[in-house]
Design a protein around this motif. Structure first.
Motif, PDB file in Angstrom:
ATOM      1  N   SER A  36      41.811  64.169 -10.295  1.00 12.41           N
ATOM      2  CA  SER A  36      42.801  63.268  -9.739  1.00 12.41           C
ATOM      3  C   SER A  36      42.523  62.913  -8.286  1.00 12.41           C
ATOM      4  CB  SER A  36      44.187  63.906  -9.833  1.00 12.41           C
ATOM      5  OG  SER A  36      44.217  65.091  -9.077  1.00 12.41           O
ATOM      6  N   SER A  37      41.400  63.352  -7.733  1.00 13.03           N
ATOM      7  CA  SER A  37      41.150  63.080  -6.323  1.00 13.03           C
ATOM      8  C   SER A  37      41.040  61.592  -6.100  1.00 13.03           C
ATOM      9  CB  SER A  37      39.865  63.767  -5.872  1.00 13.03           C
ATOM     10  OG  SER A  37      38.783  63.334  -6.622  1.00 13.03           O
ATOM     11  N   ASN A  38      41.741  61.103  -5.087  1.00 13.60           N
ATOM     12  CA  ASN A  38      41.791  59.674  -4.823  1.00 13.60           C
ATOM     13  C   ASN A  38      40.945  59.381  -3.616  1.00 13.60           C
ATOM     14  OD1 ASN A  38      43.953  59.051  -6.780  1.00 13.60           O
ATOM     15  ND2 ASN A  38      45.004  60.531  -5.485  1.00 13.60           N
TER      16      ASN A  38
ATOM     17  N   GLN B 225      50.606  64.009  -2.253  1.00 10.82           N
ATOM     18  CA  GLN B 225      49.559  65.026  -2.370  1.00 10.82           C
ATOM     19  C   GLN B 225      50.084  66.197  -3.186  1.00 10.82           C
ATOM     20  OE1 GLN B 225      46.503  64.525  -1.345  1.00 10.82           O
ATOM     21  NE2 GLN B 225      46.897  62.637  -0.247  1.00 10.82           N
TER      22      GLN B 225
ATOM     23  N   SER C  31      53.356  72.680  -2.513  1.00 14.12           N
ATOM     24  CA  SER C  31      53.540  71.484  -3.335  1.00 14.12           C
ATOM     25  C   SER C  31      55.017  71.168  -3.515  1.00 14.12           C
ATOM     26  CB  SER C  31      52.884  71.688  -4.701  1.00 14.12           C
ATOM     27  OG  SER C  31      53.139  70.577  -5.527  1.00 14.12           O
TER      28      SER C  31
ATOM     29  N   ARG D 150      48.676  68.439  -4.871  1.00 11.16           N
ATOM     30  CA  ARG D 150      47.873  69.648  -4.926  1.00 11.16           C
ATOM     31  C   ARG D 150      47.918  70.443  -3.623  1.00 11.16           C
ATOM     32  NH1 ARG D 150      44.823  69.908  -9.543  1.00 11.16           N
ATOM     33  NH2 ARG D 150      44.679  67.985 -10.713  1.00 11.16           N
ATOM     34  N   ASP D 151      48.784  70.054  -2.717  1.00 12.28           N
ATOM     35  CA  ASP D 151      48.938  70.834  -1.496  1.00 12.28           C
ATOM     36  C   ASP D 151      49.434  72.235  -1.828  1.00 12.28           C
ATOM     37  OD1 ASP D 151      48.164  68.666  -0.125  1.00 12.28           O
ATOM     38  OD2 ASP D 151      50.133  68.130   0.663  1.00 12.28           O
TER      39      ASP D 151
ATOM     40  N   GLN E 110      48.753  60.880  -6.615  1.00 10.61           N
ATOM     41  CA  GLN E 110      47.957  60.879  -5.384  1.00 10.61           C
ATOM     42  C   GLN E 110      47.600  59.470  -4.945  1.00 10.61           C
ATOM     43  OE1 GLN E 110      44.651  63.625  -5.977  1.00 10.61           O
ATOM     44  NE2 GLN E 110      45.782  65.180  -4.859  1.00 10.61           N
TER      45      GLN E 110
ATOM     46  N   GLU F  97      46.636  61.891 -10.922  1.00 13.46           N
ATOM     47  CA  GLU F  97      45.860  60.954 -10.118  1.00 13.46           C
ATOM     48  C   GLU F  97      46.678  59.737  -9.707  1.00 13.46           C
ATOM     49  OE1 GLU F  97      43.973  60.701 -14.331  1.00 13.46           O
ATOM     50  OE2 GLU F  97      44.968  62.182 -13.079  1.00 13.46           O
TER      51      GLU F  97
ATOM     52  N   ARG G 109      43.866  51.994  -4.201  1.00 11.41           N
ATOM     53  CA  ARG G 109      43.688  53.217  -4.991  1.00 11.41           C
ATOM     54  C   ARG G 109      43.932  52.968  -6.469  1.00 11.41           C
ATOM     55  NH1 ARG G 109      45.649  58.478  -2.043  1.00 11.41           N
ATOM     56  NH2 ARG G 109      44.617  58.244  -0.037  1.00 11.41           N
TER      57      ARG G 109
END
Length: 606
Positions: A21-23, A357, A363, A359-360, A352, A349, A531
């Motif tokens: 899911s990283s943007n 965010q 969270s 995945r902080d 994000q 994803e 994005r």
């Protein structure tokens, strides 16, 4: 100027140690666009598609995957060149990061340095691959009797010198068996060395790109030049509507850091009276006491069933929630917004990509999985794979689902702006919140919400105008409900990663003897659109890059997205109960809600 792209596969995602899911799509709004990958060459060309489906295991995978894995849906773009195009651009972005009080680890200079290194390593890798291709061509030519790519058929003098062939009387060349074998051994050894070099360079490049993307994805949107700089206390008061109700003995309310001069309020008169407030003739209760007195909310049962900060609305409060949803939705439809009921669960994803965010470490997002805790699948290789790709997020706002509704779309310019009013449930873990704000309904883990979302042309003037239109619509709703509220132009440290400019609207809540946020609206320019790959076809024509092509093509641009809260139900209920309470403990409801309340105009003790 070098151009660079990255082709993602299952193997490259694992090597990058990034979640799927990283943007890695960033931008800064006009006139300094931030980040977008411009595709030209691929350092890892094992796939022609960004975000290829992962439902086919790699050859090294030994486990059997029985559950289909959905294809990933986002196509990331970063234009690193825009970050380093000038010292002024780099300095402006660095200042924006400081103004938002973001960590020092977010560094444009570091991103630029890493990008330059990645470009150099990519060029070196391309050269090694080209050399490997030439070696393969020579090997093919050695046994076919022809010339490799770029050579001349027939093997003239230049070819003879390169291969060690002997020229015959007929002008042809041929190799002895010994010479051919020696040449073959030489090419095999050269190919082996090149293969090892390429593998080593690919691994090094993947590691550098990991660092590059991990730093680049943290860069926020740019900030409107007129937004205040600093913490929440630096918010600029735009206006106050109505007069606060104060408890007996309270002479005025505090406004630290806010300019409450008559000029800031737009003049004296009734708005000027808001400086002192209106003292009630009887004690004003907070909404928790009122809810208990009127039998509207059951916090105790919800705590036992689910946990703290969950609740049951009952009796008139349940009707009031439905009435507020209907009221806000009908007003939005009359204003040209398309009604939408959104899913409350989305892929991470998409969360994000909207600037959140999840995945902080701390969270704020609730996660959903089809793998039950403690089940055999949760600990097996197959189960771990299934869990990774089936995990979903509960949305914190319908904005996320409305934005995702348009992902990978190309919209006709004539269709813009697209205005949507989405109803959904919002889920927030609210990690770290404490104190008076967590009391009662003010800060809860789940609530109903009507959200406004607009897709507009990539024109800063146009999106700024729409932002003001959304704010006006919100004010009209709260004014019709008879609430005392104020509008704040929020400072840089209160802007989310995606927000270019943001207004907050706060209602006066007598039980708190203070203001409480009930709504906000933001212009995200093209941050989310880049994005989510949301574009529109413009009326502009651009010439193709190939000079031999005769036809021009229609250009596309990323849209601007805007969002605003039409109705966050629990906090509006708080404001209504405390504002409209009467001496006998009953609560009078605003007239605009009567048509939705099954004939109920007042709430009385049971």
């Amino acid at each position: 100027m070098h151009r660079f792209t990255r082709t993602w596969t299952a193997a490259s995602f694992r090597s990058l140690r990034l979640p799927t899911s990283s943007n890695i799509i960033l931008q800064s709004s006009s006139p300094q666009p931030c980040c977008r990958i411009i595709a030209q060459r691929s350092p890892l060309s094992t796939s022609r598609r960004l975000y290829k489906s992962l439902d086919t295991p790699s050859p090294t995978t030994t486990s059997t995957i029985t559950t289909p894995v959905p294809a990933l849906i986002l196509k990331p773009y970063i234009n690193f060149k825009a970050l380093s195009q000038s010292e002024a651009a780099t300095a402006a972005m660095a200042k924006n990061i400081r103004d938002r009080n973001l960590p020092d680890s977010i560094s444009v200079a570091s991103v630029n340095e890493l990008y330059a290194t990645v470009v150099e390593r990519t060029q070196r890798l391309d050269k090694a691959r080209a050399e490997r291709n030439r070696t393969a061509a020579e090997m093919k030519a050695l046994f076919s009797g022809g010339a490799g790519k770029g050579g001349k058929k027939g093997g003239k003098k230049a070819g003879s010198e390169a291969t060690g062939a002997v020229e015959t009387g007929a002008g042809k060349t041929e190799l002895s068996k010994e010479a051919k074998e020696a040449k073959r051994q030489e090419l095999v050894e050269r190919g082996r060395i090149l293969k090892e070099e390429i593998h080593a360079q690919e691994a090094e490049l993947a590691g550098l790109e990991t660092q590059l993307y991990e730093q680049a994805i943290m860069i926020p949107n740019t900030t409107h030049p007129e937004s205040p700089i600093g913490p929440e206390s630096e918010a600029r008061l735009v206006r106050i509507q109505g007069v606060p109700r104060l408890n007996p003995g309270v002479k005025a309310y505090a406004q630290p850091g806010i300019d409450l001069t008559s000029e800031a309020l737009g003049g004296a008169g009734e708005e000027g009276r808001a400086l002192l407030g209106n003292v009630s003739e009887y004690p004003l209760l907070d909404h928790v006491a009122l809810s208990k007195h009127l039998d509207l909310v059951d916090f105790e049962s919800a705590t036992a069933v689910t946990g703290s900060r969950w609740y049951y609305l009952k009796n008139e409060a349940a009707l009031l929630e439905l009435a507020l949803i209907q009221f806000a939705t009908q007003r939005a439809v009359k204003a040209g917004f398309m009604p939408v009921i959104t899913p409350d669960v989305v892929r991470p994803e998409v969360v994000q990509a909207c600037g959140f965010q999840p995945r902080d470490e701390a969270s704020q997002t609730y996660w959903v999985s089809t793998v039950a805790p403690g089940s055999p699948k949760a600990v097996s290789t197959e189960g771990a794979h299934h869990h990774q790709h089936s995990a979903l997020c509960l949305v914190a706002t319908a904005e996320i689902a409305l934005a995702g509704m348009n992902l990978n779309r190309v919209i006709e310019e004539s269709q813009l702006p697209i205005k949507m009013a989405g109803f959904g449930r919002a889920f927030r873990a609210e990690a770290g919140s404490r104190g008076a704000e967590v009391k009662g309904l003010y800060r809860v883990h789940q609530f109903s919400k009507v959200e406004l979302f607009v897709v507009s042309k990539a024109d800063p003037g146009e999106s700024d105008r729409i932002l003001e239109d959304i704010r006006t619509f919100q004010e009209d709703i709260f004014e019709e409900l008879g609430l005392c509220y104020r509008v704040l132009d929020m400072p840089t440290e209160e802007l989310g990663a995606s927000a270019y400019k943001k207004y907050d609207i706060e209602a006066w809540m007598p039980g708190r003897n203070g203001w409480g946020e009930i709504s906000s609206t933001s212009n995200c320019t093209d941050y989310q659109a880049r994005r989510l790959n949301i574009r529109y076809r413009t009326n502009k024509l651009r010439q193709p890059q190939d000079p031999s092509a005769s036809n021009s093509v229609v250009s596309t641009e990323f849209v601007h997205t805007l969002n605003g809260t039409a109705m966050a139900i629990p906090r509006i209920i708080v404001a209504l109960l405390e504002t409209y309470q009467q001496p006998d403990g009953s609560v009078r409801l605003p007239e605009c809600l009567w048509p939705f309340m099954a004939g109920i105009k007042e709430i009385h003790p049971k």
